[in-house]
Scaffold this active site. Structure first.
Site, PDB file in Angstrom:
ATOM      1  N   ASP A  39       0.772  -1.246   0.000  1.00 59.01           N
ATOM      2  CA  ASP A  39       0.000   0.000   0.000  1.00 59.01           C
ATOM      3  C   ASP A  39       0.806   1.301   0.000  1.00 59.01           C
ATOM      4  O   ASP A  39       0.654   2.145  -0.853  1.00 59.01           O
ATOM      5  CB  ASP A  39      -0.922   0.035   1.229  1.00 59.01           C
ATOM      6  CG  ASP A  39      -1.864  -1.143   1.270  1.00 59.01           C
ATOM      7  OD1 ASP A  39      -1.732  -2.053   0.433  1.00 59.01           O
ATOM      8  OD2 ASP A  39      -2.742  -1.164   2.154  1.00 59.01           O
ATOM      9  N   GLU A  60       0.470 -10.310  11.564  1.00 58.34           N
ATOM     10  CA  GLU A  60       0.449  -9.825  10.189  1.00 58.34           C
ATOM     11  C   GLU A  60       1.860  -9.451   9.711  1.00 58.34           C
ATOM     12  O   GLU A  60       2.231  -9.697   8.566  1.00 58.34           O
ATOM     13  CB  GLU A  60      -0.455  -8.591  10.104  1.00 58.34           C
ATOM     14  CG  GLU A  60      -0.606  -8.006   8.717  1.00 58.34           C
ATOM     15  CD  GLU A  60      -1.549  -6.799   8.706  1.00 58.34           C
ATOM     16  OE1 GLU A  60      -1.874  -6.273   9.799  1.00 58.34           O
ATOM     17  OE2 GLU A  60      -1.959  -6.384   7.609  1.00 58.34           O
TER      18      GLU A  60
END
Ligand SMILES: *[C@@H]1O[C@H](CO)[C@@H](O)[C@H](O)[C@H]1NC(C)=O
Ligand SMILES: *[C@@H]1O[C@H](CO)[C@@H](O)[C@H](O)[C@H]1NC(C)=O
Length: 823
Positions: A584, A781
């Site tokens: 991102d 994550e």
């Protein structure tokens, strides 16, 4: 029970005969189509049931769009204040869980989940077992056990609510004789749906050791807690997924009434107060409540009416044992961790990581929201395009599309319980070793979501239940947004592995048909070809969609390159983000420019063209093979021509500067090594050495815990959102490791350096994820580059599960004469 051939004798004997009859000659196309159909049917049966609502701690459903669903809720009830928040149902982060998930799980057989519910001071174990048999995907059973944790009060009260609901056509009712006080003995539900046929669900009382709260308050006489309470409801089907609020709606009038009757001075004890009315009957939602003191156990037994015999608590006990054994055997064969991880604690860790990956598989059905306005601004062709595009998005009227189904792994049960396109290619890397047919089924499910243009939405938010976990601004999908085409990696592996020899015999001499189904497409050439044939047009459509919509501009800017065509640019760009790239907030050209070219995207396209070429080759598509081969060659050349920066000695994005010249934008990190990550930089490439050095340099990418996303020397290191600007991600680290391995095991000048790096990196990665799992009870994550600590999303058992694969990769100890790079 568990008779190996009971799944469908018909299928088995058919395949058996077929296998022999075609062992020596080419098979006729009729035979092949019958075989394909029978294997598909057997796979449908074998994969029908599962904990396919992975957003819940325990939620079972079949792979049918609107059908039966079942789940579990529980809470500690020792006061009046905290009961509501104590109720567990959907997986949540930071809910007082000291870890939860599948210790063992196999999609075809079942497994065991343990939930360490520290907040409720109880550990819950759920054994979920699938039993083949009959015509409707077989039966299943779940044994629910609760054991108070060490710090639990001497008298601990737990209330447990099982529910079963029906979304589509059919019926479901409680069979027990009505009794206003509550039901004694096992609760029996009976139902029918067109896709499941008739079935029963027994909720047992459990062993005699179960205890229930007793007290002398007069309310006990009205609702003795050693009975089971059942409320049956008929509700609009679209509300049924909101089971927890519905439970509270049912419970609230009871709570109010009891306080009204006995006043707040002498209320009954909490476990008595928080109960549902006993109103069993017909309905599309049934709550079954039990209240326990101390440890407890009971079974939920779903028996398909067409199965030879119903499942019982005894057969469930047997099934639990045999499932655990077969899981361990198979795990040992396929995923035994290699040195230095060949110890029981790493095996346990690896089992849990893998089981959570496949225990997290979900089946979703519903309509996604898509902006089909196709606004011209979405082409992003003008300078300042991101502002125009934002205005166009604001004007658009996105709409919910027709419901679709998706069978997929998910990144994280509490936070991302839905399908993500680029994650899926990584998820399936361990899955193909365990169950290739399962992986192919999932790939097909994803490709079936493709629209006519070749677009697949990168995030699949199908239906209201899935949407409830997503902030509204992220729910809309845009048909000009891409996402890395990682599923090509899986199909490339499949082409590598399937048996191309002319003997298409499926070995059904095996004990267990499930094991034959896992590899039917690997072992039977006709099945493999038929699968590739069926998916090939979709692959091509998807690939050409990328080439058309994500094209980069070479000609307008007089760029020098081998091919005037092969250049790529992600659409959906904003000033700070390229969400579509998956990385991102990784730093890119500033400000954004329509003349940008993106290193990662051209590398993915190189991977896709290679994979397609190989599939075309396998299918004997000569012209296509040549065409994709030409693309591949041009892409590989253009990666060097357009993206290699001599000065920076790394690959860089390109943009257009104030003088209308093409210039490089270099940020060392994951993006700058993407051609290496996608297998495009071979052992003899002159670019290899600088890439290896960059990766190995602790001042740039190397840490003791894995490879960081951005170089420590980059001005943007650790800044702003810091999502892909320093943390360590396991998906990219897997690609680094795999490509180091490939370099280390092929002749070439940098073999020894790659070997050493491979060996060190593998240890660093596995040890750190393991250490954090031990410390926190969870996989994460991403991992902190300075401390190795797990961070961001908790219980991230999607691509972080690639550690399973890393542990099974061979240790490559230094050979004799180590230190001398081979020439
Ligand atoms: C398998 O299930 C899918 C839907 O889940 C269905 O479309 C297909 O026809 C089934 N195949 C067979 C052979 O039953
Ligand atoms: C492929 O099939 C042939 C013939 O049945 C068999 O001998 C061979 O072992 C198979 N190869 C693999 C890799 O499974």
């Amino acid at each position: 029970m568990h008779h190996p051939l009971s799944l469908s004798l018909l299928v088995v004997s058919f395949l058996f005969i077929f296998g022999f009859s075609t062992a020596s000659q080419a098979s006729s196309s009729d035979d092949v189509s019958i075989l394909i159909n029978e294997v598909a049917r057997a796979n449908n049966q074998s994969l029908l049931w599962g904990p396919y609502k992975p957003n819940l701690y325990f939620g079972v459903r079949p792979r049918h769009p609107k059908s039966l669903f079942a789940g579990l809720m529980w809470a500690k009830v020792d006061d009046f204040r905290t009961v509501q928040e104590n109720f567990r149902h959907t997986c949540e982060q930071h809910e007082g869980m000291a870890g939860y998930g599948w210790d063992e799980y196999d999609v075809r057989k079942g497994g065991r989940q343990t939930i360490h519910d520290a907040g409720n001071t109880v550990d819950i174990t759920i054994d979920f077992i699938k039993v083949p048999g009959g015509l409707h995907g077989g039966s299943w059973g779940a044994r629910v056990k609760g054991v108070p944790r060490e710090d639990a009060p001497a008298q601990q009260f737990t209330t447990v609510v099982f529910y079963a609901g029906l979304e589509g056509l059919g019926n479901l009712q409680v069979e027990n004789e009505p009794d206003t006080l509550g039901l004694e003995g096992d609760v029996k539900l009976k139902g029918y749906t067109p896709d499941l046929g008739s079935f029963t669900i027994d909720v047992t009382t459990g062993p005699e050791s179960n205890e229930h709260p007793q007290h002398s308050h007069p309310s006990y006489a009205e609702k003795p807690l050693d009975r089971t309470l059942v409320t049956s409801l008929q509700l609009p089907s679209e509300h049924l997924w909101q089971t927890r609020p519905l439970l509270f709606t049912v419970m609230k009038p009871e709570v109010d009434a009891i306080f009204q009757k006995y006043g707040t001075e002498s209320p009954p004890p909490p476990p008595q107060v928080f109960t549902i009315p006993n109103k069993p009957g017909e309905g599309n939602l049934h709550f079954v409540q039990k209240v326990f003191e101390g440890a407890f156990e009971f079974d939920i037994l779903f028996s398909s009416g067409s199965a030879p015999q119903p499942i019982t608590s005894e057969s469930l006990t047997e099934g639990i044992k045999s499932t655990a054994l077969s899981f361990s055997d198979r795990f040992e064969k396929i995923f035994a961790p290699q040195a230095p991880f060949d110890s029981p604690e790493y095996t346990e860790f690896s089992k849990a990581m893998f089981s959570n990956l496949i225990g997290g598989i979900g089946y979703f059905y519903g309509g996604g929201i898509v902006d089909r306005s196709a606004a011209p601004e979405y082409e992003e062709e003008n300078e300042g395009f991101w502002e125009e595009a934002a205005e166009a998005r604001a004007r658009a009227r996105p709409e919910a599309e027709e419901p679709r189904e998706l069978f997929t792994c998910i990144p994280s049960r509490p936070f991302f319980p839905r399908g993500f396109l680029w994650d899926e290619g990584f998820h399936l890397i361990p899955v193909i070793d365990w169950d290739m047919d399962l992986a192919l089924e999932i790939v097909k499910s994803w490709f079936n979501l493709m629209d006519e243009d070749g677009w697949i939405a990168r995030e699949q938010i199908l239906g209201a239940e899935a949407r409830s976990k997503v902030p509204p601004e992220f729910t809309v999908q845009y048909p000009h947004y891409a996402n890395p085409p990682t599923l090509f990696m899986i199909l490339e592996s499949f082409v590598d592995r399937f048996n191309k020899s002319a003997a298409p015999r499926i070995d059904l001499d095996r004990e267990d048909i499930a094991d034959s189904l896992r590899s039917a497409h690997l072992e039977n050439r006709d099945l493999a070809y038929a699968y590739l044939r069926s998916i090939y047009p979709l692959l091509k459509r998807h690939y050409y969609w990328f080439r058309k919509t994500q094209r980069g501009d070479i000609k307008s800017y007089d760029r020098d390159a081998y091919s005037a065509k092969e250049a790529y640019r992600w659409r959906g760009r904003t000033v700070q983000h390229i969400l579509t790239s998956g990385l991102d907030d990784y730093p890119r050209a500033q400000p954004p420019h329509p003349g940008e070219l993106h290193t990662d995207l051209i590398s993915w396209m190189g991977l896709a063209s290679r994979s397609l070429r190989r599939i075309a080759e396998a299918l004997g598509e000569k012209e296509d093979t040549e065409e994709f081969g030409a693309h591949e060659k041009a892409i590989v050349r253009n990666i060097d021509d357009l993206h290699w920066d001599e000065e920076a000695q790394t690959y860089c994005d390109a943009t257009i500067d104030d003088y209308e010249e093409s210039v490089h934008v270099c940020h060392k990190g994951y993006i700058s090594i993407f051609p290496f990550l996608t297998g495009i930089v071979g052992p003899d490439s002159p670019r290899l050495k600088p890439i290896l050095d960059l990766i190995r340099d602790p001042e740039e990418l190397w840490t003791d815990y894995g490879i960081r996303s951005l170089s420590k020397k980059d001005p943007f290191y650790g800044t702003a959102e810091n999502y892909w600007r320093s943390p360590i991600w396991m998906n990219i680290n897997y690609l680094v490791l795999k490509n180091l391995y490939d370099i280390a095991t092929a002749p070439g000048p940098h073999r020894e350096q790659a070997r050493q790096m491979y060996s060190d990196l593998r240890k660093n990665l596995v040890q750190n994820v393991f250490k954090e799992w031990k410390r926190t009870g969870f996989a994460w994550e991403q991992y902190n580059p300075d401390t190795g600590r797990g961070q961001r999303t908790q219980h991230f058992t999607g691509w972080t599960s690639l550690v399973v694969k890393m542990m099974t990769m061979p240790d490559l100890p230094a050979s004799k004469g180590a230190g001398h790079d081979e020439l």
